[in-house]
Scaffold this active site. Structure first.
Site, mmCIF file in Angstrom:
data_model
loop_
_atom_site.group_PDB
_atom_site.id
_atom_site.type_symbol
_atom_site.label_atom_id
_atom_site.label_comp_id
_atom_site.label_asym_id
_atom_site.label_seq_id
_atom_site.Cartn_x
_atom_site.Cartn_y
_atom_site.Cartn_z
ATOM 1 N N ASP A 51 0.838 -1.205 0.000
ATOM 2 C CA ASP A 51 0.000 0.000 0.000
ATOM 3 C C ASP A 51 0.873 1.255 0.000
ATOM 4 O O ASP A 51 0.650 2.187 0.774
ATOM 5 C CB ASP A 51 -0.947 0.004 1.195
ATOM 6 C CG ASP A 51 -2.051 1.053 1.057
ATOM 7 O OD1 ASP A 51 -2.320 1.482 -0.083
ATOM 8 O OD2 ASP A 51 -2.649 1.446 2.075
ATOM 9 N N LYS A 53 1.901 4.741 -1.025
ATOM 10 C CA LYS A 53 1.218 5.918 -1.540
ATOM 11 C C LYS A 53 1.738 7.125 -0.779
ATOM 12 O O LYS A 53 2.364 6.976 0.288
ATOM 13 C CB LYS A 53 -0.301 5.780 -1.378
ATOM 14 C CG LYS A 53 -0.753 5.547 0.063
ATOM 15 C CD LYS A 53 -2.254 5.311 0.126
ATOM 16 C CE LYS A 53 -2.690 5.002 1.570
ATOM 17 N NZ LYS A 53 -4.144 4.755 1.645
ATOM 18 N N ASN A 56 1.465 7.430 2.986
ATOM 19 C CA ASN A 56 2.263 6.541 3.822
ATOM 20 C C ASN A 56 3.755 6.838 3.750
ATOM 21 O O ASN A 56 4.571 6.020 4.164
ATOM 22 C CB ASN A 56 2.021 5.077 3.425
ATOM 23 C CG ASN A 56 0.637 4.604 3.810
ATOM 24 O OD1 ASN A 56 0.008 5.155 4.710
ATOM 25 N ND2 ASN A 56 0.137 3.582 3.123
ATOM 26 N N ASP A 69 3.162 2.797 7.937
ATOM 27 C CA ASP A 69 1.910 2.048 7.859
ATOM 28 C C ASP A 69 2.098 0.696 7.176
ATOM 29 O O ASP A 69 1.826 0.525 5.992
ATOM 30 C CB ASP A 69 0.822 2.848 7.138
ATOM 31 C CG ASP A 69 -0.563 2.234 7.375
ATOM 32 O OD1 ASP A 69 -0.619 1.103 7.895
ATOM 33 O OD2 ASP A 69 -1.569 2.877 7.054
ATOM 34 N N THR A 91 -4.853 1.341 -2.795
ATOM 35 C CA THR A 91 -5.492 2.593 -3.172
ATOM 36 C C THR A 91 -5.448 2.768 -4.679
ATOM 37 O O THR A 91 -4.391 2.589 -5.298
ATOM 38 C CB THR A 91 -4.788 3.782 -2.487
ATOM 39 O OG1 THR A 91 -4.790 3.564 -1.069
ATOM 40 C CG2 THR A 91 -5.506 5.090 -2.795
#
Length: 255
Positions: A51, A53, A56, A69, A91
């Site tokens: 994840d 992005k 994070n 995260d 995402t």
């Protein structure tokens, strides 16, 4: 060291984005490379974040990036392992095509997300997926590929940078990012390869990025968001350290 904020607060914000000159953006890119090389190779756990992005990526006061995260992270038994999950998290705009469509993830899943982060850092734009037109990589990737192919990459650069950047550095970073954002994971480099390609201006890039698949006819769909409730794992990735210290990684097993 005090936090300067999250990357998403700078990467696509016209006002805050002006605080990031090209040298700071390049530092962020190279810091992310070092962190991902550690996760994928030197940690000996073959950790895939799943994840990545801007939300994070934590920036310290000197703009050193930290990956945060790890609630969706998983470990793999080798650096070439592919795993399938019954719970896809991520995402829209950053999630790799094979993960979004087939729930298959590997270290190359993070490589795709990294490529998107680099293109956004260069352009100050977000990557939008046109779901209803069969899009798998996003409009930013398509635009960047066309501009790269036509040798017009200067049109991709965030206007807030003006002319204060090295054309050769921008071009190399964008081409590497496009290689990372290839639709087929087999066409993407490893993060170790990325580190080598970005560390030497004289190194010839081994391949050219392939053109993204043609969009189907239809209207653009809305962005989708897939996530889960998860814990944040305590981990710090710094661009100045080759070995992490005082790291605690707790990854929940897939169910």
């Amino acid at each position: 060291m005090l936090s300067k904020g999250l990357l998403f607060q700078y990467s696509t914000d016209r006002i805050k984005g002006q605080l990031l000159d090209w040298s700071k953006r390049l530092k962020i890119i190279k810091g992310l490379v070092e962190g991902l090389v550690y996760l994928h190779k030197h940690s000996m756990l073959h950790i895939v974040h799943r994840d990545l992005k801007p939300n994070n990526i934590l920036l310290e006061c000197d703009m050193t990036p930290k990956i945060s995260d790890f609630g969706s992270a998983q470990t793999l038994c080798s650096d070439v392992t592919e795993e399938r999950t019954s719970r896809v998290v991520g995402t829209s705009g950053y999630i790799a095509p094979e993960y979004a469509s087939r729930a298959v993830y590997s270290l190359k899943t993070d490589v795709f997300s990294f490529g998107i982060l680099v293109l956004e850092t260069i352009s100050g734009r977000k990557n939008t997926i046109l779901d209803k037109r069969g899009d798998t990589v996003g409009d930013l990737v398509r635009d960047a590929w066309c501009l790269w192919k036509d040798r017009r990459l200067h049109e991709l650069v965030d206007p807030s940078l003006g002319n204060r950047y090295e054309v050769a550095e921008i071009t190399r970073c964008a081409q590497v990012a496009l290689l990372c954002a290839q639709e087929d994971p087999a066409d993407r480099p490893t993060m170790t390869d990325v580190a080598a390609m970005l560390s030497s201006e004289s190194m010839r890039l081994p391949m050219e990025p392939k053109q993204p698949a043609v969009l189907s006819e239809g209207s653009a769909g809305e962005d989708t968001y897939m996530s889960q409730s998860s814990r944040t794992v305590d981990i710090t990735i710094t661009s100045s350290a080759t070995v992490l210290t005082r790291v605690r990684i707790i990854v929940d097993p897939e169910v």
